[in-house]
Design a protein around this motif. Structure first.
Motif, PDB file in Angstrom:
ATOM      1  N   ILE A   1      17.117  27.362 -48.561  1.00 33.35           N
ATOM      2  CA  ILE A   1      17.198  27.894 -47.193  1.00 33.35           C
ATOM      3  C   ILE A   1      17.808  26.851 -46.259  1.00 33.35           C
ATOM      4  CG2 ILE A   1      15.800  28.614 -45.210  1.00 33.35           C
ATOM      5  CD1 ILE A   1      13.948  30.038 -47.289  1.00 33.35           C
ATOM      6  N   ALA A   2      17.383  25.594 -46.395  1.00 39.94           N
ATOM      7  CA  ALA A   2      17.949  24.523 -45.564  1.00 39.94           C
ATOM      8  C   ALA A   2      19.451  24.375 -45.819  1.00 39.94           C
ATOM      9  CB  ALA A   2      17.231  23.206 -45.839  1.00 39.94           C
TER      10      ALA A   2
ATOM     11  N   VAL B   1      25.622  27.837 -42.456  1.00 40.47           N
ATOM     12  CA  VAL B   1      25.822  28.714 -41.296  1.00 40.47           C
ATOM     13  C   VAL B   1      26.148  27.884 -40.051  1.00 40.47           C
ATOM     14  CG1 VAL B   1      24.661  30.325 -39.724  1.00 40.47           C
ATOM     15  CG2 VAL B   1      24.433  30.611 -42.197  1.00 40.47           C
ATOM     16  N   LEU B   2      25.403  26.786 -39.848  1.00 46.15           N
ATOM     17  CA  LEU B   2      25.640  25.948 -38.671  1.00 46.15           C
ATOM     18  C   LEU B   2      27.035  25.321 -38.685  1.00 46.15           C
ATOM     19  CD1 LEU B   2      22.177  24.175 -38.260  1.00 46.15           C
ATOM     20  CD2 LEU B   2      23.162  25.951 -36.788  1.00 46.15           C
ATOM     21  N   VAL B   3      27.456  24.828 -39.831  1.00 51.13           N
ATOM     22  CA  VAL B   3      28.804  24.240 -39.918  1.00 51.13           C
ATOM     23  C   VAL B   3      29.857  25.308 -39.670  1.00 51.13           C
ATOM     24  CG1 VAL B   3      30.480  23.129 -41.449  1.00 51.13           C
ATOM     25  CG2 VAL B   3      28.130  22.330 -41.398  1.00 51.13           C
TER      26      VAL B   3
ATOM     27  N   LYS C   1      33.629  27.104 -33.143  1.00 54.01           N
ATOM     28  CA  LYS C   1      33.386  26.664 -31.764  1.00 54.01           C
ATOM     29  C   LYS C   1      32.357  27.543 -31.048  1.00 54.01           C
ATOM     30  CE  LYS C   1      36.738  23.483 -31.528  1.00 54.01           C
ATOM     31  NZ  LYS C   1      36.428  22.109 -31.587  1.00 54.01           N
ATOM     32  N   ILE C   2      31.391  28.028 -31.825  1.00 55.34           N
ATOM     33  CA  ILE C   2      30.297  28.817 -31.251  1.00 55.34           C
ATOM     34  C   ILE C   2      29.097  27.886 -31.123  1.00 55.34           C
ATOM     35  CG2 ILE C   2      28.727  30.768 -31.608  1.00 55.34           C
ATOM     36  CD1 ILE C   2      30.991  32.083 -33.246  1.00 55.34           C
ATOM     37  N   GLY C   3      28.775  27.507 -29.917  1.00 58.98           N
ATOM     38  CA  GLY C   3      27.669  26.590 -29.678  1.00 58.98           C
ATOM     39  C   GLY C   3      27.895  25.243 -30.324  1.00 58.98           C
ATOM     40  N   ASP C   4      29.149  24.808 -30.357  1.00 58.52           N
ATOM     41  CA  ASP C   4      29.483  23.605 -31.103  1.00 58.52           C
ATOM     42  C   ASP C   4      28.796  22.343 -30.586  1.00 58.52           C
ATOM     43  OD1 ASP C   4      31.158  23.872 -28.879  1.00 58.52           O
ATOM     44  OD2 ASP C   4      32.786  22.735 -29.808  1.00 58.52           O
ATOM     45  N   PHE C   5      28.532  22.270 -29.277  1.00 55.66           N
ATOM     46  CA  PHE C   5      27.865  21.082 -28.745  1.00 55.66           C
ATOM     47  C   PHE C   5      26.461  20.952 -29.319  1.00 55.66           C
ATOM     48  CE2 PHE C   5      25.213  18.922 -25.566  1.00 55.66           C
ATOM     49  CZ  PHE C   5      25.874  17.711 -25.510  1.00 55.66           C
TER      50      PHE C   5
ATOM     51  N   ILE D   1      25.122  22.592 -31.893  1.00 56.19           N
ATOM     52  CA  ILE D   1      25.156  22.561 -33.355  1.00 56.19           C
ATOM     53  C   ILE D   1      25.509  21.171 -33.856  1.00 56.19           C
ATOM     54  CG2 ILE D   1      26.445  23.399 -35.365  1.00 56.19           C
ATOM     55  CD1 ILE D   1      26.410  26.173 -34.008  1.00 56.19           C
ATOM     56  N   SER D   2      26.456  20.513 -33.186  1.00 54.01           N
ATOM     57  CA  SER D   2      26.818  19.164 -33.621  1.00 54.01           C
ATOM     58  C   SER D   2      25.640  18.206 -33.447  1.00 54.01           C
ATOM     59  CB  SER D   2      28.052  18.657 -32.878  1.00 54.01           C
ATOM     60  OG  SER D   2      27.828  18.602 -31.498  1.00 54.01           O
TER      61      SER D   2
END
Length: 184
Positions: free
Chosen positions: A134-135, A141-143, A149-153, A155-156
């Motif tokens: 799951i992790a 998904v996050l990468v 560039k969806i919520g990239d700040f 997420i990074s």
């Protein structure tokens, strides 16, 4: 010998990723690159440990599961190396390859090797691997969202913090401070 080979394979990739940290002008890119750099160091360490454990155990235990574990580990290392080298050019795509390698490893490896246990080879059932899988999928998904560039700040920052915490926990466990406290 194993540790030298692993070092020689992972070191140039780590340096390429570190170059991404230094030369990038975007904070989100630098954060993800630094997290990937830390992750590269940790995966090199894990590769070394896993291969060394197999080599050590094969000296006195004959078990076919060790051969399968060794083969899966080698394939995972190759996929991760491709991902880390790709990360030094295309950070997001490289990280996706790395995560696919981890997912494949966690899907197919069916044992855990323990150093200080009488039963050094323990079966690792798929339901015990769910949290790790799951992790890995969440990371994937996050990468993917970061690349889009969806919520990239945010997420990074998350992807930077995850390997930072993971490496911190590993260092903490390595030094075992509770043993130092007992000695006082």
């Amino acid at each position: 010998m194993v540790s030298k080979v692993i070092f020689l394979l992972f070191f140039p990739a780590c340096m390429g990723i570190l170059r991404q940290v230094i030369l990038s002008s975007e904070l989100t890119h630098q954060l993800l690159a630094f997290g990937t750099f830390l992750f590269c160091i940790e995966q090199a360490n894990m590769a070394n440990q896993d291969l060394q454990k197999v080599v050590d155990l094969k000296k006195y235990i004959k078990d076919n599961r060790l051969d399968v574990f060794y083969q899966i580990t080698i394939i995972t290392i190759i996929i991760e190396l491709i991902g880390f080298y790709l990360s030094s050019i295309w950070l997001g795509w490289g990280f996706i390859v790395i995560l696919f390698g981890l997912i494949l490893f966690n899907l197919f490896v069916n044992i855990q090797i323990h150093e200080s246990n009488e039963n050094q080879i323990k079966s690792w059932k798929i339901n015990e691997r769910f949290p790790v899988l799951i992790a890995d999928v969440i990371g994937l998904v996050l990468v993917s969202l970061w690349m889009l560039k969806i919520g990239d700040f945010w997420i990074s920052w998350i992807l930077f913090t995850m390997p930072l915490l993971y490496c911190s926990i590993k260092v903490f466990l390595y030094f075992k401070p509770w043993n130092l406290l007992r000695g006082m």
